[in-house]
Design a protein around this motif. Structure first.
Motif, PDB file in Angstrom:
ATOM      1  N   UNK A   1      85.195  -2.565 116.090  1.00 24.20           N
ATOM      2  CA  UNK A   1      84.658  -1.198 116.293  1.00 24.20           C
ATOM      3  C   UNK A   1      83.562  -0.633 115.520  1.00 24.20           C
ATOM      4  N   UNK A   2      82.859   0.510 115.591  1.00 24.97           N
ATOM      5  CA  UNK A   2      81.745   0.927 114.699  1.00 24.97           C
ATOM      6  C   UNK A   2      82.590   1.897 113.919  1.00 24.97           C
ATOM      7  N   UNK A   3      82.516   1.693 112.601  1.00 21.55           N
ATOM      8  CA  UNK A   3      83.036   2.420 111.406  1.00 21.55           C
ATOM      9  C   UNK A   3      82.225   3.229 110.866  1.00 21.55           C
ATOM     10  N   UNK A   4      82.786   4.238 110.221  1.00 18.84           N
ATOM     11  CA  UNK A   4      82.099   5.233 109.293  1.00 18.84           C
ATOM     12  C   UNK A   4      82.749   5.451 108.194  1.00 18.84           C
ATOM     13  N   UNK A   5      82.621   4.608 107.261  1.00 19.85           N
ATOM     14  CA  UNK A   5      83.219   4.832 106.035  1.00 19.85           C
ATOM     15  C   UNK A   5      84.898   4.601 106.298  1.00 19.85           C
ATOM     16  N   UNK A   6      85.691   5.381 105.338  1.00 23.07           N
ATOM     17  CA  UNK A   6      87.044   5.081 105.296  1.00 23.07           C
ATOM     18  C   UNK A   6      87.894   6.541 105.015  1.00 23.07           C
ATOM     19  N   UNK A   7      89.124   6.553 105.082  1.00 23.49           N
ATOM     20  CA  UNK A   7      89.845   7.495 104.762  1.00 23.49           C
ATOM     21  C   UNK A   7      91.278   7.014 104.407  1.00 23.49           C
ATOM     22  N   UNK A   8      92.074   7.782 103.486  1.00 23.31           N
ATOM     23  CA  UNK A   8      93.396   7.589 103.256  1.00 23.31           C
ATOM     24  C   UNK A   8      94.398   8.129 103.974  1.00 23.31           C
ATOM     25  N   UNK A   9      94.793   7.586 104.859  1.00 18.72           N
ATOM     26  CA  UNK A   9      95.902   8.273 105.925  1.00 18.72           C
ATOM     27  C   UNK A   9      97.313   8.543 105.492  1.00 18.72           C
ATOM     28  N   UNK A  10      97.690   8.037 104.145  1.00 18.37           N
ATOM     29  CA  UNK A  10      98.957   8.848 103.613  1.00 18.37           C
ATOM     30  C   UNK A  10     100.003   8.493 104.373  1.00 18.37           C
ATOM     31  N   UNK A  11      99.946   7.273 105.162  1.00 18.89           N
ATOM     32  CA  UNK A  11     101.141   7.072 106.100  1.00 18.89           C
ATOM     33  C   UNK A  11     102.748   7.173 105.290  1.00 18.89           C
ATOM     34  N   UNK A  12     103.666   7.757 106.231  1.00 16.18           N
ATOM     35  CA  UNK A  12     104.654   7.972 105.732  1.00 16.18           C
ATOM     36  C   UNK A  12     105.455   6.342 105.210  1.00 16.18           C
ATOM     37  N   UNK A  13     105.166   5.335 105.693  1.00 14.59           N
ATOM     38  CA  UNK A  13     106.008   4.257 105.056  1.00 14.59           C
ATOM     39  C   UNK A  13     105.167   3.390 104.528  1.00 14.59           C
ATOM     40  N   UNK A  14     103.820   3.721 103.870  1.00 17.21           N
ATOM     41  CA  UNK A  14     102.860   2.862 103.224  1.00 17.21           C
ATOM     42  C   UNK A  14     103.135   3.276 101.929  1.00 17.21           C
ATOM     43  N   UNK A  15     102.594   2.390 101.095  1.00 18.51           N
ATOM     44  CA  UNK A  15     102.454   2.658  99.638  1.00 18.51           C
ATOM     45  C   UNK A  15     101.121   3.255  99.541  1.00 18.51           C
ATOM     46  N   UNK A  16     101.306   4.387  98.747  1.00 17.26           N
ATOM     47  CA  UNK A  16      99.859   5.082  98.505  1.00 17.26           C
ATOM     48  C   UNK A  16      99.301   4.898  97.450  1.00 17.26           C
ATOM     49  N   UNK A  17      97.866   4.685  97.351  1.00 17.26           N
ATOM     50  CA  UNK A  17      96.763   5.025  98.473  1.00 17.26           C
ATOM     51  C   UNK A  17      96.628   3.949  99.249  1.00 17.26           C
ATOM     52  N   UNK A  18      97.181   4.229 100.487  1.00 16.98           N
ATOM     53  CA  UNK A  18      96.614   3.320 101.514  1.00 16.98           C
ATOM     54  C   UNK A  18      95.137   3.351 102.076  1.00 16.98           C
ATOM     55  N   UNK A  19      94.702   2.842 102.923  1.00 19.82           N
ATOM     56  CA  UNK A  19      93.068   3.072 103.162  1.00 19.82           C
ATOM     57  C   UNK A  19      93.046   2.544 104.714  1.00 19.82           C
ATOM     58  N   UNK A  20      91.817   3.256 105.382  1.00 19.27           N
ATOM     59  CA  UNK A  20      92.031   2.720 106.591  1.00 19.27           C
ATOM     60  C   UNK A  20      90.465   3.041 107.227  1.00 19.27           C
ATOM     61  N   UNK A  21      89.759   2.425 107.948  1.00 19.21           N
ATOM     62  CA  UNK A  21      88.546   2.413 108.615  1.00 19.21           C
ATOM     63  C   UNK A  21      88.551   3.953 109.195  1.00 19.21           C
ATOM     64  N   UNK A  22      87.401   4.734 109.130  1.00 23.84           N
ATOM     65  CA  UNK A  22      87.420   5.967 109.728  1.00 23.84           C
ATOM     66  C   UNK A  22      86.616   5.554 110.936  1.00 23.84           C
ATOM     67  N   UNK A  23      86.998   5.938 112.139  1.00 22.94           N
ATOM     68  CA  UNK A  23      86.286   5.458 113.737  1.00 22.94           C
ATOM     69  C   UNK A  23      85.505   6.888 113.989  1.00 22.94           C
ATOM     70  N   UNK A  24      85.938   7.770 113.621  1.00 25.03           N
ATOM     71  CA  UNK A  24      85.231   9.113 114.015  1.00 25.03           C
ATOM     72  C   UNK A  24      84.069   9.440 113.237  1.00 25.03           C
ATOM     73  N   UNK A  25      82.884   9.585 114.090  1.00 22.88           N
ATOM     74  CA  UNK A  25      81.414   9.965 113.555  1.00 22.88           C
ATOM     75  C   UNK A  25      81.653  11.543 113.494  1.00 22.88           C
ATOM     76  N   UNK A  26      81.149  12.165 112.528  1.00 21.31           N
ATOM     77  CA  UNK A  26      81.001  13.642 112.443  1.00 21.31           C
ATOM     78  C   UNK A  26      79.725  14.281 112.876  1.00 21.31           C
TER      79      UNK A  26
END
Length: 786
Positions: free
Chosen positions: A382-407
């Protein structure tokens, strides 16, 4: 007929009587018979020597020594007369064909000096350990640990005649022996055959002297690292020497480990696009793959540094920043590709406008063909636009994931929550002001760490959408990644930057994913408390934003990236609540749960009428508490009501501190003795009160007897030992942590730590439960807050 003695079986012995006869019998019953059996008694105080003397076999030679293990081992080397030396421990069992197998291999492979084999564990476990590496063991494997089991070895005596064991490496003396062997040019190998039964007991040296063994092994590991980097170090700039002053504005810092030809490909790509307009610093983090990096990089006029001991990506990048002589830098992995000629000038342009930012370039996802070496774009990426930390409930924080939403589709750049993709740039001065990646171990979480610090300080992360850099993504890294280091980095960041409640959530999640490693890491983090607190004090003087503000910013991007989730009519839910006020006052299914949902929703949409409704419910709950007839549990009683009201207070949804209701709850719960509570559950048991206390103590002192609080501490410890429930573990760990180090701290109570709403909810309203704990209220609230 053989005339020369072929094998000396060498066994050191200390108080070995329980297993000694079985060991000796296994040697004497070998299918190959041309050997001598040398046993050194290392000062035993039991009847071990009597057992040996009971054998009437001329092949046995017994030596007595004072209690000095290293001396005893060297005595065996001195006294051995055979062409080969076969090591053995006095509590192990030799497989019947061991000597025959290893002798045949050594005779047919005159180039091999030391030969190990597989083991079958007996005693406390039944593991079978088969060496997986088929060829001569390279230095690289020894830099990661000891790949050869000492009691399985057969050694060519002539090859090791100038070697001995050293006292300073006791408990890892065999590991150091292999270091001497490799330094002398000897070749070591394993066969896959199981050659001994290796006894595992609680009293063996590797258990009793575990810490000293680890310490000694680390010293030897360093020696192997220096040995592995000996050739490359000739091309390295001495670390004590400063790099020459530069008139250029940007340095490219490339850190790598075992990347082979990719390092040159990356450097070549840089020079082909912008020539010598930038300085290039390449840091080899103790590669052990025997690749000629220094030689291949000579034509590119770069600054080459070799870490003789592995520092990890964080420390290596900080080293590169420290060494660079330009105002700005960009950090890269060693498997990148460049395309535009403007990339360096664009980065410099933006950093000159504002130095308080971390700049990330657009990522082009690449793959590399193993056979041809050609790179190509991963079409499905996918085309990505940096990343964000989703803080998923079952993840060890800080997790990180690609941001797919262009602002901002029409602009060349936009702010992003976090950088990702291993190509980010900054000002040297700003990086060092933020203390860079200081504190991280080896690999993991560096992008999340530095991004969080930039936003907390008052800076920003910026994506340059008009600069695209290719990044080769691989399924397998060319080096081993240790999960313990990854867990350490996540817990270190959580301890340093997050509220205590979030750190505890991170710790418990880590424990549930890998209990052994997580507990080791938590112990290590506790030892680092003083250092972490010093860094915290410094950050308090420079951070201008609140962590809650940053969390909410990332939560917004989580919503952007999860638009496919069903959208619910929150106004319709509100109408239902107004028309269906429950009799229950609790937080799970009653009025307190309604109050939380209404207040959070009202803040989100700025709707004051909802707040009026919440106030009406609040008065009803307050009245019910004052009557002192409610149960004390969390789900339906006082503990949950108190927690919910304090949650509103800490999140500034109440104008004044709720002293009346909290004081009443304090007094009623003070009468509960934890000794008499046999139900430890969160919903209706002891953990409910522990959860309340965790939040209540964050306000400050509570008017409870010290002895009563100590009883609750013991209750929390008992629960941690007995339960596997994540919510119970979390609140018990949080309570103990607050009691130990953080009473009166600024908390960040987490609703998601105990909400049990399903991820997906039925669209048909007739199936909805209008509850906070496991219904539509909890489900919708999770998209709004933490």
């Amino acid at each position: 007929m053989e005339t020369q003695l072929q094998i000396s079986v060498c066994i050191p012995m200390y108080n070995s009587s329980p297993y000694l006869r079985e060991c000796i019998d296994s040697v004497l019953n070998q299918t190959y018979e041309n050997f001598e059996l040398l046993i050194v008694d290392d000062g035993s105080s039991d009847n071990s020597t009597d057992i040996i003397k009971s054998y009437q076999d001329s092949r046995i030679r017994l030596f007595k020594n004072k209690h000095n293990f290293i001396e005893s081992l060297n005595l065996l080397l001195t006294e051995a007369k055979g062409k080969y030396i076969a090591r053995m421990d006095a509590d192990d069992i030799m497989m019947p064909d061991r000597l025959k197998l290893q002798l045949a291999f050594m005779e047919s492979h005159p180039n091999i000096d030391i030969l190990g084999g597989g083991i079958q564990c007996i005693g406390d476990n039944n593991d079978i350990i088969i060496p997986y590496y088929k060829d001569v063991i390279p230095i690289a494997m020894f830099t990661e640990g000891n790949p050869i089991a000492n009691p399985t070895t057969m050694m060519r005596r002539s090859s090791i005649s100038n070697m001995k064991y050293y006292k300073q490496f006791i408990y890892a003396e065999d590991y150091h022996f292999w270091y001497q062997a490799l330094k002398n040019g000897l070749k070591i190998m394993n066969i896959k055959n199981i050659v001994i039964k290796y006894r595992v007991t609680p009293t063996q040296v590797s258990n009793i002297q575990h810490n000293r063994q680890i310490k000694a092994a680390k010293l030897v590991m360093k020696k192997f690292s220096w040995l592995a980097t000996e050739k490359e170090a000739k091309y390295s700039i001495p670390l004590q020497s400063a790099l020459p002053l530069s008139k250029k504005k940007l340095s490219v810092i490339i850190t790598f480990l075992n990347e082979r030809e990719e390092v040159e490909c990356t450097v070549k790509s840089i020079r082909q696009t912008i020539g010598d307009k930038v300085e290039i610093i390449v840091i080899n983090d103790c590669s052990n793959d025997n690749y000629p990096y220094g030689e291949t990089l000579l034509p590119y006029h770069i600054h080459y540094i070799v870490n003789r001991e592995r520092m990890g990506v964080g420390a290596s990048r900080d080293l590169g920043v420290k060494l660079c002589q330009t105002p700005y830098f960009i950090l890269l992995d060693a498997h990148m590709r460049f395309y535009e000629k403007i990339w360096a000038s664009r980065i410099i342009e933006e950093l000159e406008k504002n130095e308080k930012q971390l700049i990330c370039c657009q990522t082009r996802f690449l793959s590399k063909d193993k056979n041809t070496g050609k790179t190509e774009i991963i079409k499905e990426s996918p085309r990505t636009f940096g990343a964000y930390i989703p803080f998923n409930k079952n993840s060890i924080w800080p997790d990180i994931d690609w941001n797919l939403k262009e602002q901002k589709p029409k602009q060349k750049k936009e702010n992003i929550p976090a950088v990702l993709g291993a190509c980010y740039a900054a000002s040297k001065q700003y990086w060092q002001y933020l203390k860079g990646l200081e504190g991280l171990k080896m690999y993991g979480s560096d992008e999340a760490f530095i991004s969080l610090k930039v936003w907390l300080e008052g800076g920003k992360c910026l994506l340059l959408k008009d600069v695209e850099i290719g990044h080769i993504y691989r399924q397998i890294a060319p080096y081993s990644i240790i999960n313990k280091d990854i867990i350490y980095n996540q817990l270190f960041i959580a301890k340093l930057l997050f509220p205590i409640s979030v750190y505890c959530k991170t710790a418990i999640t880590a424990i549930q994913k890998n209990q052994i490693l997580a507990l080791q890491v938590i112990k290590e983090i506790n030892h680092q408390n003083a250092k972490i607190n010093e860094i915290k004090k410094y950050f308090k003087t420079i951070f201008t934003r609140n962590i809650k503000e940053i969390f909410q910013y990332h939560k917004t991007y989580y919503k952007y990236n999860n638009k496919n989730q069903p959208q619910y009519d929150l106004k319709e839910i509100t109408l239902y609540l107004k028309n269906n006020i429950p009799n229950d006052n609790g937080i799970f299914e009653g009025k307190t749960g309604y109050i939380l949902w209404l207040c959070i929703y009202a803040r989100t949409i700025q709707e004051s009428t909802l707040e009026d409704f919440a106030v009406t419910l609040y008065r009803q709950v307050e009245s019910a508490v004052e009557k002192q007839q409610l149960p004390w549990n969390f789900g339906y009683g006082l503990s949950g009501i108190g927690w919910g009201i304090l949650y509103l207070w800490f999140n500034k949804m109440l104008d004044n501190y709720p002293d009346t209701i909290i004081s009443s709850i304090d007094e009623q719960l003070k009468c509960i003795d934890p000794i008499h509570i046999h139900n430890s559950s969160f919903q209706t048991g002891a953990v409910g009160i522990i959860a309340y206390l965790s939040l209540r103590l964050s306000v400050g002192l509570i008017n409870w007897p010290t002895e009563l609080l100590k009883k609750w501490e013991q209750k929390a410890k008992d629960i941690i030992e007995k339960t596997t429930d994540s919510t119970c573990l979390y609140f018990s760990f949080l309570f103990l942590t607050i009691r130990k180090e953080a009473e009166g701290c600024e908390p960040m109570p987490l609703l998601n730590s105990w909400l049990n709403s399903p991820t997906h909810f039925p669209l048909k309203k007739e199936y909805w439960k209008y509850t906070l704990y496991d219904g539509i209220l909890g489900h919708t609230i999770q998209t709004i807050t933490y």
